[in-house]
Design a protein around this motif. Structure first.
Motif, short mmCIF file in Angstrom:
data_model
loop_
_atom_site.label_atom_id
_atom_site.label_comp_id
_atom_site.label_asym_id
_atom_site.label_seq_id
_atom_site.Cartn_x
_atom_site.Cartn_y
_atom_site.Cartn_z
N THR A 39 -8.65 -9.60 9.15
CA THR A 39 -8.35 -10.37 7.94
C THR A 39 -9.49 -10.26 6.93
OG1 THR A 39 -7.02 -11.91 9.23
CG2 THR A 39 -7.75 -12.66 7.08
N SER A 40 -10.72 -10.28 7.42
CA SER A 40 -11.88 -10.15 6.52
C SER A 40 -11.87 -8.80 5.82
CB SER A 40 -13.18 -10.31 7.30
OG SER A 40 -13.28 -11.61 7.81
N PHE A 41 -11.65 -7.72 6.57
CA PHE A 41 -11.60 -6.40 5.95
C PHE A 41 -10.50 -6.31 4.89
CE2 PHE A 41 -13.61 -4.52 9.94
CZ PHE A 41 -14.81 -4.23 9.31
N ILE A 42 -9.32 -6.79 5.24
CA ILE A 42 -8.19 -6.72 4.31
C ILE A 42 -8.48 -7.56 3.06
CG2 ILE A 42 -5.76 -7.38 4.00
CD1 ILE A 42 -5.45 -6.72 7.08
N THR A 43 -8.98 -8.76 3.26
CA THR A 43 -9.27 -9.66 2.14
C THR A 43 -10.36 -9.10 1.24
OG1 THR A 43 -8.64 -11.53 3.50
CG2 THR A 43 -9.94 -12.01 1.55
N PHE A 44 -11.44 -8.60 1.82
CA PHE A 44 -12.52 -8.03 1.01
C PHE A 44 -12.03 -6.83 0.23
CE2 PHE A 44 -15.77 -9.79 4.21
CZ PHE A 44 -15.91 -10.96 3.49
N GLY A 45 -11.25 -5.98 0.87
CA GLY A 45 -10.74 -4.80 0.17
C GLY A 45 -9.88 -5.18 -1.02
N PHE A 46 -8.96 -6.09 -0.81
CA PHE A 46 -8.07 -6.49 -1.91
C PHE A 46 -8.84 -7.23 -2.99
CE2 PHE A 46 -4.66 -8.94 -3.94
CZ PHE A 46 -3.80 -7.90 -4.24
N ALA A 47 -9.77 -8.10 -2.61
CA ALA A 47 -10.55 -8.87 -3.58
C ALA A 47 -11.44 -7.95 -4.43
CB ALA A 47 -11.40 -9.91 -2.88
N ILE A 48 -12.05 -6.98 -3.81
CA ILE A 48 -12.89 -6.03 -4.55
C ILE A 48 -12.04 -5.27 -5.55
CG2 ILE A 48 -14.14 -3.83 -4.30
CD1 ILE A 48 -15.35 -5.06 -1.73
N TYR A 49 -10.88 -4.82 -5.12
CA TYR A 49 -10.00 -4.09 -6.03
C TYR A 49 -9.61 -4.96 -7.22
CZ TYR A 49 -5.87 -1.87 -7.92
OH TYR A 49 -4.96 -1.31 -8.78
N LYS A 50 -9.16 -6.18 -6.96
CA LYS A 50 -8.72 -7.06 -8.05
C LYS A 50 -9.88 -7.45 -8.96
CE LYS A 50 -4.37 -7.51 -7.97
NZ LYS A 50 -3.61 -6.96 -9.10
N PHE A 51 -11.05 -7.72 -8.40
CA PHE A 51 -12.21 -8.10 -9.21
C PHE A 51 -12.56 -7.00 -10.20
CE2 PHE A 51 -16.79 -7.99 -9.96
CZ PHE A 51 -16.97 -9.23 -10.57
N PHE A 52 -12.68 -5.79 -9.70
CA PHE A 52 -13.06 -4.69 -10.59
C PHE A 52 -11.92 -4.27 -11.51
CE2 PHE A 52 -16.54 -4.32 -7.57
CZ PHE A 52 -17.59 -4.24 -8.46
N GLU A 53 -10.69 -4.51 -11.12
CA GLU A 53 -9.56 -4.25 -12.02
C GLU A 53 -9.65 -5.17 -13.24
OE1 GLU A 53 -4.84 -3.79 -11.38
OE2 GLU A 53 -5.64 -5.77 -10.92
N ILE A 54 -9.99 -6.42 -13.01
CA ILE A 54 -10.12 -7.39 -14.12
C ILE A 54 -11.38 -7.11 -14.92
CG2 ILE A 54 -10.51 -9.83 -14.63
CD1 ILE A 54 -8.71 -10.42 -12.15
N GLU A 55 -12.49 -6.86 -14.26
CA GLU A 55 -13.78 -6.67 -14.95
C GLU A 55 -13.84 -5.38 -15.77
OE1 GLU A 55 -16.64 -8.62 -15.27
OE2 GLU A 55 -15.20 -10.11 -14.56
N VAL A 80 -6.31 -2.99 8.83
CA VAL A 80 -5.04 -2.79 9.53
C VAL A 80 -5.29 -2.05 10.85
CG1 VAL A 80 -2.78 -1.65 9.43
CG2 VAL A 80 -3.64 -2.88 7.44
N ALA A 81 -6.19 -1.08 10.84
CA ALA A 81 -6.52 -0.36 12.08
C ALA A 81 -7.19 -1.30 13.09
CB ALA A 81 -7.43 0.82 11.78
N THR A 82 -8.06 -2.17 12.61
CA THR A 82 -8.70 -3.16 13.48
C THR A 82 -7.65 -4.07 14.10
OG1 THR A 82 -10.72 -3.11 12.16
CG2 THR A 82 -10.38 -5.05 13.54
N MET A 83 -6.69 -4.48 13.29
CA MET A 83 -5.62 -5.34 13.80
C MET A 83 -4.81 -4.62 14.88
SD MET A 83 -4.22 -8.28 13.65
CE MET A 83 -4.91 -8.89 12.14
N LEU A 84 -4.53 -3.36 14.65
CA LEU A 84 -3.76 -2.59 15.62
C LEU A 84 -4.52 -2.42 16.94
CD1 LEU A 84 -1.20 -0.95 16.20
CD2 LEU A 84 -2.37 1.04 15.25
N ALA A 115 1.82 -10.83 11.67
CA ALA A 115 1.90 -11.32 10.29
C ALA A 115 0.73 -10.82 9.45
CB ALA A 115 1.92 -12.85 10.29
N ILE A 116 -0.47 -10.88 9.99
CA ILE A 116 -1.64 -10.40 9.24
C ILE A 116 -1.57 -8.90 9.05
CG2 ILE A 116 -4.17 -10.20 9.26
CD1 ILE A 116 -3.20 -13.02 8.67
#
Length: 131
Positions: A39-55, A80-84, A115-116
């Motif tokens: 969850t941390s990897f997925i969240t950080f990845g998506f947050a970094i993408y969205k942050f820099f998309e806005i900035e 996702v690989a970690t989850m698997l 779900a995650i």
């Protein structure tokens, strides 16, 4: 019908039944650690993408070796690989334990990991398509 969880066969000594239950709970804690890490990897990845998309909206950032989208995709895929891997390990451990603990309760961690994992795949698709 009783709401009590299934129990190990009463023919097993109490110490053995408790040891099996402690082992099952340890497997559940380990699986939840895999879930938290993924969850941390997925969240950080998506947050970094969205942050820099806005900035960087409307700003030419120039050529880069690895852009934010690629880095975000890497983190999400890693999550996702970690989850698997965690899910496969958990399933292997519970199957081995079920041989000695036939009345073992069903794992709720399995549903959480699925779900995650689904959320991770949705995040991957979203970043890949630039949404």
């Amino acid at each position: 019908m009783s709401n009590e969880p299934p129990q190990a066969p009463k023919s097993l000594p109490l110490a053995t039944r408790l040891a099996l239950e402690r082992t099952r709970i340890a497997y559940e804690r380990t699986a939840m650690a895999w879930v938290r890490t993924a969850t941390s990897f997925i969240t950080f990845g998506f947050a970094i993408y969205k942050f820099f998309e806005i900035e960087t909206r409307g700003i030419d950032v120039g050529p880069r070796v690895v852009g934010t989208q690629e880095f975000a995709i890497f983190l999400i895929v890693l999550g996702v690989a970690t989850m698997l891997v965690g899910r496969l390990e958990h399933r292997r451990d519970l199957r081995a334990l079920a041989k000695d603990y036939p009345g073992m309760p069903v794992s709720g961690t399995r549903l959480v990991s699925i779900a995650i994992g689904g959320i991770g795949v949705a995040a991957f698709v979203s970043v890949l398509l630039g949404m």
